[in-house]
Design a protein around this motif. Structure first.
Motif, short mmCIF file in Angstrom:
data_model
loop_
_atom_site.label_atom_id
_atom_site.label_comp_id
_atom_site.label_asym_id
_atom_site.label_seq_id
_atom_site.Cartn_x
_atom_site.Cartn_y
_atom_site.Cartn_z
N TRP A 80 -9.28 20.01 -0.98
CA TRP A 80 -9.35 18.73 -1.70
C TRP A 80 -10.52 18.74 -2.68
CZ3 TRP A 80 -9.04 15.48 3.43
CH2 TRP A 80 -7.77 15.64 3.99
N MET A 81 -11.63 19.32 -2.24
CA MET A 81 -12.79 19.39 -3.13
C MET A 81 -12.49 20.25 -4.35
SD MET A 81 -15.74 18.27 -3.74
CE MET A 81 -17.51 18.41 -3.83
N ARG A 82 -11.77 21.36 -4.15
CA ARG A 82 -11.41 22.21 -5.28
C ARG A 82 -10.49 21.47 -6.27
NH1 ARG A 82 -9.87 27.98 -5.54
NH2 ARG A 82 -11.10 27.69 -7.45
N LYS A 83 -9.61 20.64 -5.72
CA LYS A 83 -8.76 19.81 -6.60
C LYS A 83 -9.63 18.89 -7.43
CE LYS A 83 -7.15 15.91 -5.51
NZ LYS A 83 -7.42 14.46 -5.76
N ASP A 84 -10.60 18.25 -6.78
CA ASP A 84 -11.49 17.32 -7.49
C ASP A 84 -12.34 18.04 -8.53
OD1 ASP A 84 -10.42 15.49 -5.77
OD2 ASP A 84 -12.30 14.96 -4.77
N THR B 6 -7.94 10.01 -6.23
CA THR B 6 -8.86 10.73 -7.10
C THR B 6 -7.99 11.54 -8.04
OG1 THR B 6 -10.65 10.84 -5.48
CG2 THR B 6 -10.67 12.48 -7.23
N ALA B 7 -7.95 11.11 -9.29
CA ALA B 7 -7.07 11.71 -10.28
C ALA B 7 -7.83 11.85 -11.60
CB ALA B 7 -5.81 10.84 -10.45
N SER B 8 -7.12 12.18 -12.66
CA SER B 8 -7.78 12.36 -13.97
C SER B 8 -7.96 11.01 -14.67
CB SER B 8 -6.94 13.28 -14.85
OG SER B 8 -5.73 12.65 -15.23
N ALA B 9 -8.93 10.96 -15.57
CA ALA B 9 -9.12 9.76 -16.38
C ALA B 9 -7.93 9.59 -17.32
CB ALA B 9 -10.42 9.87 -17.17
N PHE C 211 0.86 -1.18 0.00
CA PHE C 211 0.00 0.00 0.00
C PHE C 211 0.89 1.24 0.00
CE2 PHE C 211 -3.21 3.02 0.73
CZ PHE C 211 -4.44 2.41 0.50
N LEU C 212 0.68 2.09 -1.00
CA LEU C 212 1.48 3.31 -1.16
C LEU C 212 0.66 4.53 -0.77
CD1 LEU C 212 2.85 2.53 -4.77
CD2 LEU C 212 3.71 1.65 -2.58
N GLY C 213 1.09 5.25 0.25
CA GLY C 213 0.39 6.46 0.66
C GLY C 213 -0.45 6.26 1.90
N LEU C 214 0.01 6.81 3.02
CA LEU C 214 -0.68 6.59 4.30
C LEU C 214 -1.24 7.90 4.85
CD1 LEU C 214 1.90 4.12 5.92
CD2 LEU C 214 -0.26 3.55 4.76
N GLY C 215 -2.05 8.56 4.04
CA GLY C 215 -2.73 9.77 4.49
C GLY C 215 -3.96 9.42 5.30
N VAL C 216 -4.89 10.38 5.43
CA VAL C 216 -6.09 10.15 6.25
C VAL C 216 -6.94 9.01 5.69
CG1 VAL C 216 -6.19 12.50 7.13
CG2 VAL C 216 -7.41 11.94 5.03
N MET C 217 -6.83 8.74 4.40
CA MET C 217 -7.56 7.63 3.79
C MET C 217 -6.73 6.35 3.77
SD MET C 217 -10.47 9.04 3.01
CE MET C 217 -11.26 8.02 1.76
N GLY C 218 -5.52 6.47 3.27
CA GLY C 218 -4.67 5.30 3.08
C GLY C 218 -4.29 4.57 4.35
N VAL D 147 -2.77 8.45 -3.13
CA VAL D 147 -1.94 9.65 -2.94
C VAL D 147 -2.77 10.89 -3.32
CG1 VAL D 147 0.27 8.46 -3.13
CG2 VAL D 147 -0.86 9.25 -5.21
N GLY D 148 -2.10 12.02 -3.56
CA GLY D 148 -2.83 13.28 -3.68
C GLY D 148 -3.43 13.64 -5.03
N ASN D 149 -2.62 13.54 -6.09
CA ASN D 149 -3.07 14.00 -7.40
C ASN D 149 -2.29 13.30 -8.52
OD1 ASN D 149 -0.52 15.33 -7.57
ND2 ASN D 149 -1.36 17.11 -6.51
#
Length: 289
Positions: A238-242, A98-101, A6-13, A67-69
């Protein structure tokens, strides 16, 4: 039991990786940009740590990532120390970012060329959903890749579904965020109007939540919104990023998103009020300033 990284241990990971051990019974190795956090996780869940994404991915059946973006995702997948350089043939990479298609399709092509599989699998449910293992997971990829990954994802998912080829998971997450943006703005305006009208907010919500206006946002956010508490949940930045991802995709596919663009501007105003890290329900604060 599978061998999983598992890569990325933020609030979700962090909690998602924990569920892979506690609920899934998998053997888990983690990587995080901040090694101390990976060490903390490993001590808590009796897992292993790796110094690089490549080292984490070596010998694993599945590599999960959150991860973030787009740029963060490329950083942990592509390159000499990226996970893709360490993955064995036949393994599966599952991306919960949550990234781009666009980046999903790019990484799917790279994975196919290297002889392993890729699933884009963004999640919805926020920090609470991750901690409680009840996330909604939207997937894109081949049927074969999804079929193998789904039992592993089940450790932290309440709902998991394949929506189409690579990129479809990300596109579905965009739909999710578009819908949430409109709902939260409508709820904010409704509560604001009710206050100005001198109505009892709790009584109003108790009544209308039993009818057509009902929503998850209404049931789970109205109390804290009414109290002006926004120090929890999914952050405005984060919402603005999305939403920027949604609007960029709309420019590519020709979709018209006037309300989404407007709400994004409202969130920019919340940021200027100092609300960058406030919960997304803070749209009400903008109306009450």
């Amino acid at each position: 039991m599978a061998k999983v990284a598992f890569l990325g241990l933020g609030v979700m990971g962090y909690p998602m990786a924990g569920h892979l051990v506690a609920k899934g019974g998998h053997e888990v190795t983690v990587y995080n940009r901040t090694p101390a956090k990976a060490k903390q996780w490993a001590e808590k869940f009796k897992g292993k740590t790796a110094a690089t994404p490549k080292a984490a991915a070596e010998g694993q059946d599945f590599v999960m990532c959150c991860v973030g973006n787009d740029n963060d995702l490329r950083a942990v997948t592509i390159g000499a120390d990226g996970a893709f350089a360490g993955m064995k043939k036949g393994a599966t990479f599952v991306d919960h970012t949550t990234a781009s298609a666009e980046v999903a399709r790019e990484l799917d092509a790279a994975a196919t060329k290297a002889g392993f599989q890729f699933v884009d699998a963004p999640v919805s449910g926020g920090q609470a959903g991750a901690e409680n293992g009840v996330l909604t997971v939207m997937c894109g990829g081949s049927k074969e890749a999804y079929a193998g990954a789904e039992p592993v994802i089940a450790a932290y998912a309440r709902m998991c579904k394949l929506l189409g080829p690579a990129g479809s998971g990300q596109l579905t997450k965009m739909v999710n965020q578009i819908c949430i943006a409109g709902l939260v703005q409508g709820l904010s305006e409704g509560i604001h109007f009710a206050k100005k009208s001198g109505l009892d907010i709790a009584s109003v919500i108790e009544t209308i939540s039993k009818g057509a206006a009902q929503s998850w946002q209404m049931e789970n956010r109205y109390k804290t919104m009414n109290e002006g508490k926004y120090d929890f949940g999914f952050a405005v930045e984060w919402m603005r990023k999305d939403l920027s991802i949604c609007l960029a995709e709309a420019r590519r596919n020709g979709a018209h998103l006037p309300a989404t663009a407007l709400v994004d501007q409202f969130y920019s105003e919340v940021e200027k009020m100092g609300g960058k890290r406030w919960d997304t329900s803070s749209l009400l604060a903008r109306l009450e300033k």
